[in-house]
Design a protein around this motif. Structure first.
Motif, PDB file in Angstrom:
ATOM      1  N   SER A 160       0.855  -1.180   0.000  1.00 41.16           N
ATOM      2  CA  SER A 160       0.000   0.000   0.000  1.00 41.16           C
ATOM      3  C   SER A 160       0.897   1.237   0.000  1.00 41.16           C
ATOM      4  CB  SER A 160      -0.898   0.017   1.241  1.00 41.16           C
ATOM      5  OG  SER A 160      -0.123   0.253   2.409  1.00 41.16           O
ATOM      6  N   ARG A 161       0.347   2.366  -0.443  1.00 41.88           N
ATOM      7  CA  ARG A 161       1.130   3.596  -0.453  1.00 41.88           C
ATOM      8  C   ARG A 161       1.553   3.970   0.968  1.00 41.88           C
ATOM      9  NH1 ARG A 161       0.327   7.606  -4.279  1.00 41.88           N
ATOM     10  NH2 ARG A 161       1.495   8.974  -2.877  1.00 41.88           N
ATOM     11  N   THR A 162       0.689   3.733   1.944  1.00 37.92           N
ATOM     12  CA  THR A 162       1.018   4.066   3.332  1.00 37.92           C
ATOM     13  C   THR A 162       2.211   3.260   3.815  1.00 37.92           C
ATOM     14  OG1 THR A 162      -1.295   4.604   3.805  1.00 37.92           O
ATOM     15  CG2 THR A 162       0.132   4.124   5.683  1.00 37.92           C
ATOM     16  N   THR A 163       2.213   1.956   3.533  1.00 45.73           N
ATOM     17  CA  THR A 163       3.321   1.098   3.951  1.00 45.73           C
ATOM     18  C   THR A 163       4.607   1.490   3.241  1.00 45.73           C
ATOM     19  OG1 THR A 163       1.820  -0.746   4.392  1.00 45.73           O
ATOM     20  CG2 THR A 163       4.148  -1.283   4.081  1.00 45.73           C
ATOM     21  N   ALA A 164       4.506   1.736   1.934  1.00 46.82           N
ATOM     22  CA  ALA A 164       5.695   2.131   1.168  1.00 46.82           C
ATOM     23  C   ALA A 164       6.276   3.439   1.686  1.00 46.82           C
ATOM     24  CB  ALA A 164       5.338   2.243  -0.312  1.00 46.82           C
ATOM     25  N   LEU A 192     -32.869   9.885  -6.688  1.00 46.62           N
ATOM     26  CA  LEU A 192     -32.151   9.369  -7.857  1.00 46.62           C
ATOM     27  C   LEU A 192     -32.920   9.686  -9.143  1.00 46.62           C
ATOM     28  CD1 LEU A 192     -31.306   6.004  -6.169  1.00 46.62           C
ATOM     29  CD2 LEU A 192     -29.572   7.596  -7.018  1.00 46.62           C
ATOM     30  N   ASP A 193     -32.183   9.991 -10.184  1.00 49.81           N
ATOM     31  CA  ASP A 193     -32.761  10.270 -11.483  1.00 49.81           C
ATOM     32  C   ASP A 193     -31.947   9.535 -12.548  1.00 49.81           C
ATOM     33  OD1 ASP A 193     -34.133  11.277 -13.625  1.00 49.81           O
ATOM     34  OD2 ASP A 193     -33.245  13.291 -13.525  1.00 49.81           O
ATOM     35  N   PRO A 194     -32.489   8.444 -13.117  1.00 46.87           N
ATOM     36  CA  PRO A 194     -33.866   7.947 -12.974  1.00 46.87           C
ATOM     37  C   PRO A 194     -34.082   7.221 -11.652  1.00 46.87           C
ATOM     38  CG  PRO A 194     -32.612   6.478 -14.364  1.00 46.87           C
ATOM     39  CD  PRO A 194     -31.717   7.641 -14.081  1.00 46.87           C
ATOM     40  N   LEU A 195     -35.355   6.989 -11.311  1.00 48.61           N
ATOM     41  CA  LEU A 195     -35.684   6.315 -10.060  1.00 48.61           C
ATOM     42  C   LEU A 195     -35.251   4.857 -10.058  1.00 48.61           C
ATOM     43  CD1 LEU A 195     -39.277   7.726  -9.420  1.00 48.61           C
ATOM     44  CD2 LEU A 195     -37.123   8.465  -8.376  1.00 48.61           C
ATOM     45  N   ARG A 196     -35.137   4.269 -11.256  1.00 46.62           N
ATOM     46  CA  ARG A 196     -34.674   2.895 -11.413  1.00 46.62           C
ATOM     47  C   ARG A 196     -33.577   2.890 -12.466  1.00 46.62           C
ATOM     48  NH1 ARG A 196     -39.026  -1.377 -13.421  1.00 46.62           N
ATOM     49  NH2 ARG A 196     -39.789  -1.027 -11.294  1.00 46.62           N
ATOM     50  N   GLY A 197     -32.482   2.159 -12.198  1.00 42.75           N
ATOM     51  CA  GLY A 197     -31.413   2.169 -13.191  1.00 42.75           C
ATOM     52  C   GLY A 197     -30.283   1.212 -12.855  1.00 42.75           C
ATOM     53  N   THR A 198     -29.228   1.302 -13.632  1.00 45.18           N
ATOM     54  CA  THR A 198     -28.044   0.466 -13.467  1.00 45.18           C
ATOM     55  C   THR A 198     -26.806   1.356 -13.459  1.00 45.18           C
ATOM     56  OG1 THR A 198     -29.036  -1.466 -14.544  1.00 45.18           O
ATOM     57  CG2 THR A 198     -26.626  -1.341 -14.519  1.00 45.18           C
ATOM     58  N   ILE A 199     -25.921   1.097 -12.514  1.00 46.04           N
ATOM     59  CA  ILE A 199     -24.644   1.804 -12.443  1.00 46.04           C
ATOM     60  C   ILE A 199     -23.574   0.818 -12.901  1.00 46.04           C
ATOM     61  CG2 ILE A 199     -23.073   3.136 -10.982  1.00 46.04           C
ATOM     62  CD1 ILE A 199     -25.442   3.302  -8.933  1.00 46.04           C
ATOM     63  N   ASP A 200     -22.919   1.137 -13.990  1.00 49.07           N
ATOM     64  CA  ASP A 200     -21.877   0.286 -14.563  1.00 49.07           C
ATOM     65  C   ASP A 200     -20.599   1.109 -14.605  1.00 49.07           C
ATOM     66  OD1 ASP A 200     -20.231  -1.385 -15.991  1.00 49.07           O
ATOM     67  OD2 ASP A 200     -21.637  -1.764 -17.634  1.00 49.07           O
ATOM     68  N   ALA A 201     -19.772   0.970 -13.564  1.00 53.78           N
ATOM     69  CA  ALA A 201     -18.568   1.792 -13.456  1.00 53.78           C
ATOM     70  C   ALA A 201     -17.484   0.997 -12.732  1.00 53.78           C
ATOM     71  CB  ALA A 201     -18.874   3.085 -12.688  1.00 53.78           C
ATOM     72  N   PRO A 202     -16.277   0.906 -13.302  1.00 58.41           N
ATOM     73  CA  PRO A 202     -15.204   0.077 -12.720  1.00 58.41           C
ATOM     74  C   PRO A 202     -14.686   0.622 -11.401  1.00 58.41           C
ATOM     75  CG  PRO A 202     -14.354   1.413 -14.515  1.00 58.41           C
ATOM     76  CD  PRO A 202     -15.840   1.609 -14.509  1.00 58.41           C
ATOM     77  N   ILE A 203     -14.362  -0.297 -10.493  1.00 60.67           N
ATOM     78  CA  ILE A 203     -13.913   0.083  -9.146  1.00 60.67           C
ATOM     79  C   ILE A 203     -12.545  -0.522  -8.860  1.00 60.67           C
ATOM     80  CG2 ILE A 203     -14.351  -0.274  -6.666  1.00 60.67           C
ATOM     81  CD1 ILE A 203     -17.316  -0.066  -7.246  1.00 60.67           C
ATOM     82  N   ASP A 204     -11.710   0.280  -8.199  1.00 62.90           N
ATOM     83  CA  ASP A 204     -10.422  -0.201  -7.707  1.00 62.90           C
ATOM     84  C   ASP A 204     -10.053   0.641  -6.494  1.00 62.90           C
ATOM     85  OD1 ASP A 204      -8.052  -1.626  -7.504  1.00 62.90           O
ATOM     86  OD2 ASP A 204      -7.713  -1.600  -9.663  1.00 62.90           O
ATOM     87  N   ARG A 205      -8.904   0.374  -5.923  1.00 57.97           N
ATOM     88  CA  ARG A 205      -8.459   1.147  -4.766  1.00 57.97           C
ATOM     89  C   ARG A 205      -8.366   2.629  -5.115  1.00 57.97           C
ATOM     90  NH1 ARG A 205      -6.998  -1.543  -0.359  1.00 57.97           N
ATOM     91  NH2 ARG A 205      -6.579  -3.774  -0.521  1.00 57.97           N
ATOM     92  N   HIS A 206      -8.702   3.461  -4.140  1.00 55.57           N
ATOM     93  CA  HIS A 206      -8.612   4.909  -4.331  1.00 55.57           C
ATOM     94  C   HIS A 206      -7.150   5.280  -4.557  1.00 55.57           C
ATOM     95  CE1 HIS A 206      -8.981   9.204  -3.600  1.00 55.57           C
ATOM     96  NE2 HIS A 206     -10.294   9.067  -3.619  1.00 55.57           N
ATOM     97  N   PRO A 207      -6.853   6.131  -5.521  1.00 55.63           N
ATOM     98  CA  PRO A 207      -5.450   6.452  -5.821  1.00 55.63           C
ATOM     99  C   PRO A 207      -4.715   7.179  -4.704  1.00 55.63           C
ATOM    100  CG  PRO A 207      -6.956   7.862  -7.072  1.00 55.63           C
ATOM    101  CD  PRO A 207      -7.790   6.792  -6.448  1.00 55.63           C
ATOM    102  N   HIS A 208      -5.454   7.768  -3.748  1.00 57.33           N
ATOM    103  CA  HIS A 208      -4.788   8.553  -2.700  1.00 57.33           C
ATOM    104  C   HIS A 208      -5.122   8.124  -1.274  1.00 57.33           C
ATOM    105  CE1 HIS A 208      -3.649  11.102  -6.005  1.00 57.33           C
ATOM    106  NE2 HIS A 208      -4.899  11.425  -6.264  1.00 57.33           N
TER     107      HIS A 208
END
Length: 314
Positions: A36-40, A187-203
């Motif tokens: 991790s950045r903290t350890t490094a 939320l707008d729209p009230l029903r939907g799909t979130i398609d977005a890649p996730i990884d560790r926060h850069p900071h």
């Protein structure tokens, strides 16, 4: 790369690769050794990383071909599961292959470095449940996890067959996981799909984020009830990334109420008397690993989340 071992840890030396040219020293150390950045950064601050024989600051830019010498920390001691009674941990179902629990807030799924609080695995051991031995020693039988601050239904494998089949079912997205969350705003729209890649926060090591090149992450949602300042939503996870629901709704600027880590309004959290995110693992459905029958388990809202809903409805 040459490697030697000492009582202080693992000593390594190697030239800086071309791909890291111009990178900060702490970032380069983290990237090269999977830290991790903290350890490094702590290693660099302690003088455990040298460039061409010289101690440098974390912000020093490395150059390709420079000789990097790093003394890595000694391996952490093996984590042992300690049987410990967990108040509020309720067994919903148990048989020879699985045990399904309703996890209270403040309980981790399994032991981990730095966590000294109660765990699901320790709680099950305390009441006599034998868990599958597959997996790392500290997380044997665990096929999925809930955050410490998230309550709700969770399954643990007791037999080796169950562990193997459930692990595969979660990986192949054959398990239906439904959560209820209260998010800020509408939320707008009230029903939907979130398609977005996730990884560790850069900071921030303890956070996750939507980042380019992250792991595919898909969240389906449907608004159940709207309040003046928030919405109760039903959430179905297609993938199971760490903090997925919290990250996705925060990215939409509708963080889970009470989730200060991901940008929730502390004033609203205080009004609702919440000191954690309003997020609950409501339902879990899967094929039983032995019978093949579809099984479904549902968890009621715990007192703090129910109380917060009552305040929103007033």
């Amino acid at each position: 790369m040459s490697t030697t071992f000492t009582a202080g840890g693992d000593q390594r030396s190697l030239p800086v690769p071309d791909g890291l040219d111009g990178m900060r020293l702490d970032q380069a150390v983290a990237r090269l050794f999977g830290l991790s950045r903290t350890t490094a950064a702590a290693l660099v601050d302690a003088g455990a990383a040298r460039l061409d024989g010289t101690v440098r600051a974390n912000s020093h830019k490395v150059r390709a071909g420079s000789w990097l010498e790093v003394t890595l920390p000694a391996p952490a001691a093996t984590i042992v599961v300690v049987p410990q009674a967990v108040p509020g941990l309720r067994v919903v179902h148990a048989d020879d292959d699985i045990v399904v629990v309703d996890k209270p807030v403040g309980v981790a799924a399994h032991p981990s470095p730095g966590w000294t609080g109660p765990t699901v695995i320790g709680g099950l051991a305390a009441i006599g449940h034998t868990i599958a031995t597959s997996g790392a020693a500290e997380r044997q039988g665990v096929v999925h996890r809930l955050d410490v601050g998230t309550t709700g239904v969770m399954v643990v494998a007791k037999s080796e067959q169950a562990y193997s089949l459930l692990k595969r079912a979660f990986k192949e997205r054959e398990v239906e996981k439904r959560y209820h969350a209260v998010v800020q705003g509408h939320l707008d729209p009230l029903r939907g799909t979130i398609d977005a890649p996730i990884d560790r926060h850069p900071h921030h090591d303890y956070r996750w984020a939507v980042v380019s090149g992250g792991k595919p992450s898909i969240t389906h949602y449907d608004t159940i009830e709207a309040f003046p300042s928030a919405s109760l939503v039903d959430v179905r996870l297609e993938t199971g990334r760490t903090h997925q629901i919290r990250v996705h709704f925060s990215t939409l600027r509708h963080p889970c109420v009470g989730d200060l880590t991901y940008g929730a309004d502390p004033t609203l959290s205080g009004r609702l008397k919440l000191d954690r995110q309003w997020l609950h693992a409501r339902e879990l459905s899967f094929q039983h690993p032995r019978t093949g029958d579809e099984v479904r388990f549902v968890s009621d809202y715990p007192d703090d989340l129910g109380r917060a809903l009552d305040i929103l409805r007033d």
